[in-house]
Enzyme design. Structure first.
Site, PDB file in Angstrom:
ATOM      1  N   LYS A 122       0.816  -1.218   0.000  1.00  0.00           N
ATOM      2  CA  LYS A 122       0.000   0.000   0.000  1.00  0.00           C
ATOM      3  C   LYS A 122       0.845   1.261   0.000  1.00  0.00           C
ATOM      4  CE  LYS A 122      -4.460  -1.422   1.855  1.00  0.00           C
ATOM      5  NZ  LYS A 122      -5.477  -1.170   2.875  1.00  0.00           N
ATOM      6  N   LYS A 206      -7.082  -9.776  -8.891  1.00  0.00           N
ATOM      7  CA  LYS A 206      -8.278  -9.920  -8.052  1.00  0.00           C
ATOM      8  C   LYS A 206      -9.340  -8.884  -8.401  1.00  0.00           C
ATOM      9  CE  LYS A 206      -8.082 -10.327  -3.511  1.00  0.00           C
ATOM     10  NZ  LYS A 206      -7.632 -10.416  -2.110  1.00  0.00           N
ATOM     11  N   LYS A 209     -12.168  -3.111  -5.621  1.00  0.00           N
ATOM     12  CA  LYS A 209     -12.986  -1.902  -5.542  1.00  0.00           C
ATOM     13  C   LYS A 209     -12.344  -0.769  -6.320  1.00  0.00           C
ATOM     14  CE  LYS A 209     -10.956   0.259  -1.470  1.00  0.00           C
ATOM     15  NZ  LYS A 209      -9.838  -0.608  -1.080  1.00  0.00           N
TER      16      LYS A 209
END
Ligand code: TRP
Length: 343
Positions: A122, A206, A209
């Site tokens: 991240k 994957k 969002k």
């Protein structure tokens, strides 16, 4: 019930899990997490938490954070979690999370957190510019779990490392303060197959969002037409459906759609492959689309209904926070006594 290792009674089973209110809840969240939460309530006392404190480790627009918090709550309710028998609440409404997280900031070691792959992913190349909260994120997650002495945590693959850190923190706290077995060492609850839902546009990444293309995911609040359209447009290869599981694993997009079908129909991949082997993707997609609409459209409709007048959602959160705090407060009183805080 006895712990084999030490003859002390095993702690009462309790499930805790959290979902971040960061928007775009999608099929991956449903099949990978929320649907399992619904099943677990039959066997365990469960706390399901909308983790707004975790969300602000990266910037959130205040009005959007509030909407996303209600949206996750609405999804919990629409998917069938019972707010009367289980506890649904938002993290910031129960002070124990932040309090215990501070204690754990002083228990966990820099080196432990420095190894967390999610932080490295991240923060990327900009670690110096990441919030301190993003680095300490796993300590807060450990606090979430241990503020209730939770024993079982349904987690996906990506959160396993954090749960292991949680166990390390529990163990070090118990050792440092000579409080054997004060905190349980929580166990992961691994769910069945097909929890990894991949993007509809690329079988190698994957479902996410944050994918730029909305067509890459099925959102929980998509209506029937949109669900059908996204499945029709889903990427496939030019061949008919695979004849074996072995063949499917070499064809990521086909494998993903088969996995989604199997999960939604609660069948094994093998059964789905047997059923559709050699058929065209056009035919398969029609059936997948009907199935996805049958399962997901009612959830989306119920979410819209709840979001149109969110008073009920807010009541659920308030009531859940009171009941959560009633469990956490005496545990925090013990923590403070153990540490030596004057009270
Ligand atoms: N970190 C989890 C995620 O991003 C969310 C989470 C926060 C959580 N606290 C938790 C999950 C406690 C399980 C238990 O998915």
């Amino acid at each position: 019930m006895e712990n084999k290792s030490n003859n002390r009674p095993a702690p009462a089973p309790r499930v805790f899990s959290g979902v971040q209110p960061t928007g775009n809840l999608h099929l991956g969240n449903y099949l990978g997490a929320i649907r399992n939460f619904v099943t677990l309530q039959e066997t365990y006392d469960c706390l399901y938490c909308v983790v707004d404190l975790h969300a602000i480790t990266v910037w959130q627009e205040p009005s959007v954070l509030a909407r996303h918090t209600r949206e996750v709550t609405a999804a919990f309710l629409a998917c069938g979690i019972d707010p009367k028998t289980q506890i649904i609440f938002n993290q910031s409404a129960v002070p124990a999370h932040a309090e215990l997280a501070w204690v754990f900031n002083c228990v966990a070691r820099m080196g432990w957190l420095g190894r967390m792959t999610q932080f490295k992913d991240k923060a990327g190349k900009h670690q110096q510019n990441a919030s301190v909260g993003l680095f300490a994120y796993p300590n807060l997650m450990a606090a979430d779990i241990l503020a209730y002495k939770s024993t079982h945590v349904p987690v996906g693959e990506d959160q396993k490392q954090h749960l292991e850190l949680c166990r390390d923190i529990a163990q070090k706290f118990n050792n440092d303060f000579d409080a054997p077995d004060f905190f349980p060492l929580p166990e992961p609850l691994i769910q069945g197959p097909a929890t990894r839902v991949m993007s509809l546009r690329d079988g190698a990444v994957k479902m996410s969002k944050s994918d730029k293309s909305d067509n890459a995911r099925i959102n929980l609040n998509d209506n029937a037409d949109l669900i059908a359209k996204k499945i029709r447009k889903a990427k496939t290869d030019p061949r008919p459906l695979p004849e074996s599981e072995e063949e499917a694993t070499t064809r990521p997009e086909a494998d993903n759609l088969i996995g989604i079908y199997a999960a939604l129909a609660r069948q094994s991949r093998g059964d789905v492959i047997q059923q559709f082997a050699g058929r065209s993707f056009a035919a398969f997609k029609n059936e997948l689309s009907d199935l996805a609409v049958a399962v997901l459209a009612p959830i989306g409709e119920e979410m819209s209904r709840l979001m149109a007048a969110p008073d009920h959602v807010d009541d659920v959160l308030r009531d859940g926070a009171l009941r959560a705090a009633a469990i956490a407060t005496p545990i925090m009183d013990d923590v403070k006594r153990i540490i030596g805080f004057v009270r």
